[in-house]
Design an enzyme around this catalytic site. Structure first.
Site, PDB file in Angstrom:
ATOM      1  N   LYS D 119       0.819  -1.221   0.000  1.00 53.28           N
ATOM      2  CA  LYS D 119       0.000   0.000   0.000  1.00 53.28           C
ATOM      3  C   LYS D 119       0.856   1.275   0.000  1.00 53.28           C
ATOM      4  CE  LYS D 119      -3.282  -2.642  -0.382  1.00 53.28           C
ATOM      5  NZ  LYS D 119      -3.483  -2.936  -1.810  1.00 53.28           N
ATOM      6  N   GLU D 203      -5.309  11.521   7.633  1.00 47.22           N
ATOM      7  CA  GLU D 203      -5.686  11.719   6.235  1.00 47.22           C
ATOM      8  C   GLU D 203      -7.082  12.304   6.153  1.00 47.22           C
ATOM      9  OE1 GLU D 203      -5.302   7.719   4.538  1.00 47.22           O
ATOM     10  OE2 GLU D 203      -7.486   7.500   4.655  1.00 47.22           O
ATOM     11  N   HIS D 238     -17.604  -4.007   3.187  1.00 42.97           N
ATOM     12  CA  HIS D 238     -16.564  -3.825   2.171  1.00 42.97           C
ATOM     13  C   HIS D 238     -16.572  -4.904   1.082  1.00 42.97           C
ATOM     14  CE1 HIS D 238     -15.084  -0.498   4.481  1.00 42.97           C
ATOM     15  NE2 HIS D 238     -15.107  -1.260   5.560  1.00 42.97           N
ATOM     16  N   ARG D 295      -5.721  -8.079 -11.560  1.00 44.02           N
ATOM     17  CA  ARG D 295      -6.324  -9.322 -12.057  1.00 44.02           C
ATOM     18  C   ARG D 295      -7.693  -8.970 -12.636  1.00 44.02           C
ATOM     19  NH1 ARG D 295     -10.278  -9.115  -8.374  1.00 44.02           N
ATOM     20  NH2 ARG D 295      -9.696  -8.449  -6.272  1.00 44.02           N
TER      21      ARG D 295
END
Lengths: 503, 167, 167, 503
Positions: D119, D203, D238, D295
């Site tokens: 990440k 953030e 999610h 993918r």
């Protein structure tokens, strides 16, 4: 004239009744089905909001009974009747009766049906409105001299047809001026002995034509649009079997010209609603008016897929008096669609109808396939109605892609209980002439024979043999098992050895 | 070990099923998996290749009707015992009492092929019974004349119900 | 005439089936058509409206499991006789010989709900048998302890096969 | 590097294995499936040309066994391996091993998988290539003053996250400067006691974001194109549940900007093959890089339908070293596609997995529906793998049309044996917020409760009751009939009265 249709009676059966119900459901319109004795459990009767019995199996005593159908519509508080195709769909008296009963007929005005149903009248109208027709005499010809002059004017080859006749009697193709005298004399003799009338017509002979048709939509406000062409040249005895859109030979310019001709044809007869103008196309890609079908066509789904339009929805909107949603320049085509008609016919036995119960009916899953069908597993296919039980339609990126998708969809379809035309459709999808796009209405006579149908491979035969031995062995174990003695033996046999692999 | 003579219209093979799971066809050994998806759907995997098998009917007389990858095949299967019986003329009559045709299992009558007064021969199909989604043609156990038909098409019957009487 | 008390989780009705074909629910007559597409698919048409019925199971004890237009419904059906028997405590034991659970029809064992040594009560589900594509829960005919389980899941059994013994 | 792939081993199972096999069949490529004990009868093993057993049900002992899978590919003379999604698809070591074995990996280079899987590295790359990321600190913050300054620079609301942490520990949304000191102190205390490390990141907090992603294709010749967006905001924990293309809020200009960002993201990591760049979108329609999936995605079919492209076919072409077929300006979108994921979960019971045998599995027929599924009637759904057993995808003329089609396709699906998410999907298709296009990733918490699921109507209950009484009566007749006495009574009961109507 601006109504809001809330309930529709569907004066039809089978796949087209199912098709109309689907759109009505999406629009929130209540549907009423009518059914004959033979259809009491049919899919369309189950999908409709309500279904009413109207008579015994023969159409003349059920689906063609105009008064009963209109009475049912009134009794069940319907606003409109959708006739589908076939049955009463091109019956001008029915269209009139429906309107006189205060109901909306979802189709063209009776006069348009009448005009286009009369071949001579239709031809006159087309000529008057500049729609190309097959060059020929407008009136019967009585002398040899007049005949030869006409033939030379039209240009060879020409077709001589008996004025009185039908069924091919007195019909003759003449390729040169030298053959003409003998040919016309023979035709007149045949015509005289068959019909007592020796008069003949002469028209241009279109050798190995293609059959291409244009879908049109016309509203009550004078707007007429066309939705491109459908290629319908794969026919068996003048019955379409496989259709596609677009046609492999139609380019934008030809589409525009054919589209204009079709719009003119519609205007010529004051057409309203969805209709189809059929053309014959010769080898130079010249097209000639053949006839107009004043209803939804069997093959309408290919147009729906490539233009992403719901023609039944448009029919209903037009019948409500609304303006067309689209103008001609807003119409966008995308991809390539093919339809295979699936019929209960024995391809190996002259396409004879095959009746029976659908012991298996497992449509292909997974590819983007549209299956318009009126049947499910367990349903009976009888001799009372058309043997066509469904239509398989695919949408591909282009023609090649659509052919590949159709090939696999056909291969994955599982049907048992009746013979079907699926093996024939597979043959077409694999034939070089079809794949190349170079074919015409003579495709079947020129290319098809039953020996060319795909048969099981050696491996498939072997698999069938092994499966049969295993099944027989299982069956024997079950028989033993059910006997009074041997029960334990049977059970232990089922548990041991190769049987164990079954679990 | 069981040995079967298997044939269709134009070809024939010999299949051996061994109790240890081995299978041979015409003497060649095959690695076979036989998987039941339901009573009427099977998968046969032969040396890694799968075949889609729809079982349409398996009859007492050794006639099997299947779809293999969708292709219909009608296959005759004879084991040693039935070959032997056949030679002595006992064919289909083994489990049926002469004089009547009974339902070997519960099911639905889908076809009645004879009516009272019809003359039938041993082994002739007289009725079709659907059970577990398979159609089974039941045959006359002996030569004779149909005395009575006790069922009609679309009727549900139970096991051992007498369907047809002969005389 | 047959009378049934029919109920689901939160509602109940009385249905009468008359031998002349009339049907009433809570005293109101309905025009009903009942069409079999297969052993497990039916169409029920009530006053012209069709309902798509998938039959999932019909049990001896009067429990019916169906899909109506795709919605699953579990419904209890009691007829006068079973209501009467129920009052006297005969519930599910009527046709089962105490001491064993037999297959009422040929089929496939899809679930075994008990193991040897388990203590079971009358009417408790002990095994699920699939036949004609329907699942049937078989229940203990009497209070007792499971002595033996003769089958396992995915095994095919014939009618009257002894599946479980109790003591 | 230009190869011609003739045989592909599919290192996956279920619907995606079936999906890949379909394209291979159309291309004439031989397929080899590998399967675990639990899947020996699964649809994908039957559709593949060959299928080989690789181990017991747990993935770690079958679908994740890299060496076994590569060995099988070599033994069966495959040229390439397609990893599908999940399992080994984002495992860079596997991609390397495949290539070292001399096989083609149908996916991106191992380094791209690695970079985008990290990440921090991914974020750095994105910033370096001008792809918008969520504004925030690049390094952990240690003092209150630094924190407040950063928060003011970013602009409230902000999210404080523990540098060491995960699982929401130490995470806190701060809406104003006044709340900041208390909030950061609390976060640091939580972080210290949970991880022994009080450092935090700050953030921008994106409130009620939408999840929108861009499909990209990149070839080995440096060509990168995007195929528009997929709206994936309907999520549960999610996990995406319903996806569509296009998004109701993306216009041409935004699509162009997001597409450019996604192409830059692909270039940033030297991406090759099909991939997806995921973004969060705030209420001002500003978008921020979330992550890149290296993918094929579960939801790729909606893109395939609206762009009439076969992404698996493109993957194979790219892996063969071919140039992309299309340039960015040749890409045309048409219509609107929606996908519903179908899972064996009990919607009424916290979406708990539901296992069992599919006693019924009858997909809808008739509408233009694509069903990507790995199961058929009779198959078992176990706890070994993902409960998603299929995806239902529709293509409509526009969003409204697609919703209507999906609604009816869901209504016509018949499944019994396991609980499924179909009732939930029906709820979404009928919810005003979904229909209006005004929703975000909080849709389920904001709008869903089990009481809002459609239940049978009073008429359907009544029909169920009547059917149950009729079935019980039939069942009793059968029981009587099978008894030693009462046989005649049973049979005559079956012939008389209301029973007669059954025939």
């Amino acid at each position: 004239m601006n109504t809001n249709i809330q309930s529709i009676l569907i004066a039809n059966r089978g796949e087209i009744a199912v098709r109309v119900i689907r759109t009505c459901r999406e629009l929130g319109i209540r549907t009423v089905a009518v059914y004959s004795e033979a259809d009491k459990a049919a899919l369309f009767t189950r999908m409709a909001d309500e279904a009413y019995f109207i008579g015994p199996p023969p159409s003349s005593r059920s689906y063609l009974r105009r008064e009963t159908i209109i009475e049912t519509a009134l009794k069940t508080a319907c606003d409109a009747i959708h006739p589908g195709y076939g049955f009463l769909s091109e019956n001008p008296e029915f269209a009139e009766d429906v309107q006189q009963a205060g109901l909306v007929f979802i189709g063209p005005p009776a006069q348009a049906i009448r005009d286009m149903g009369d071949k001579t009248k239709a031809r006159e109208l087309m000529i008057a409105h500049g729609v190309p027709t097959i060059p020929g005499t407008e009136h019967a010809i009585e002398t040899l001299e007049e005949g030869l002059a006409t033939a030379e004017e039209i240009g060879f080859p020409v077709l001589i047809k008996a004025a009185a006749g039908g069924g091919g009697k007195g019909m003759r193709v003449i390729h040169t001026g030298e053959e003409f005298e003998a040919g016309m004399t023979a035709s007149r003799n045949e015509a005289r002995s068959a019909f007592g009338d020796e008069r003949v017509y002469i028209e241009k002979y279109i050798d190995h034509p293609r059959h291409i048709e244009i879908q049109i939509l016309a509203d009550t406000h004078g707007n007429v649009i066309h939705l491109g062409e459908r290629e319908c040249s794969i026919q068996r005895r003048h019955q379409k079997v496989i259709e596609e859109s677009p046609s492999a030979i139609v380019d934008e310019e030809m589409r525009r010209r054919m589209g204009e001709a079709a719009r003119n044809a519609a205007r010529a007869c004051g057409y309203i609603n969805a209709g189809t103008v059929e053309f014959l196309v010769d080898r130079e890609r010249k097209f000639y008016f053949l006839e107009m079908n004043t209803r939804l066509q069997v093959e309408h789904p290919v147009t729906e897929l490539v233009y992403q339009i719901d023609l039944v929805r448009e029919q209903i909107r037009i019948a409500e008096g609304k303006n067309l949603n689209l103008s001609q320049d807003q119409i966008v085509r995308h991809g390539h669609a093919i339809e295979c008609r699936l019929s209960a016919e024995d391809v190996r036995n002259s396409f004879l109808p095959s009746v029976g119960r659908l012991q298996r009916f497992r449509p292909p899953v997974g590819t983007l396939v549209r299956l318009d069908t009126g049947v499910e597993e367990g349903d009976e296919i009888t001799l009372h109605y058309d043997p066509m039980f469904g239509k398989l339609i695919v949408l591909g990126k282009d023609r090649k892609d659509a052919i590949e998708k159709m090939r696999y969809a056909l291969r994955d379809f599982r049907i048992a209980g009746v013979e079907t035309t699926i093996p024939f459709c597979r043959f077409v999808m694999e034939h070089p002439a079809f794949i190349s796009g170079e074919f015409d209405t003579h495709f079947i006579e020129d290319h098809f024979s039953t020996e060319r149908l795909t048969t099981p491979s050696a491996e498939e035969y072997e698999a069938g043999f092994l499966a049969s031995a295993l099944l027989t062995s299982e069956y024997q174990s079950r028989l033993l098992f059910s006997g009074d003695n041997g029960s334990q033996a049977g059970r232990s046999a089922m548990r041991s050895g190769w049987k164990r692999r079954c679990r | 070990m069981k040995k079967f003579a298997v044939s269709s219209a134009d070809r024939t093979s010999e299949i051996q099923l061994f109790s240890n799971g081995r299978i041979t066809i015409d003497g060649k050994e095959k690695e076979v998996e036989w998987i039941a998806l339901s009573s009427t759907r099977r998968v046969l995997r032969v040396n890694g290749r799968s075949f889609d098998i729809d079982v349409l009917s398996v009859s007492r007389g050794g006639n099997v009707h299947v779809l293999v990858n969708g292709f219909p095949l009608e296959i005759s299967v004879k084991d040693e015992r039935s070959l032997l019986l056949h030679q002595f003329g006992f064919g289909g009559s083994l489990h049926q009492q002469a004089g009547e045709v009974k339902a070997p299992m519960p099911g639905l009558i889908t076809k009645v092929l004879v009516k009272p007064g019809d003359v039938v021969q041993t082994g002739q199909g007289v009725i079709v019974l659907e059970a577990m989604k398979m159609e089974n043609e039941l045959t006359a156990p002996a030569d004779g004349t149909v005395k009575a038909v006790h069922v009609r098409e679309r009727e549900a019957v139970d096991k051992n119900a007498i369907l047809i009487e002969l005389e």
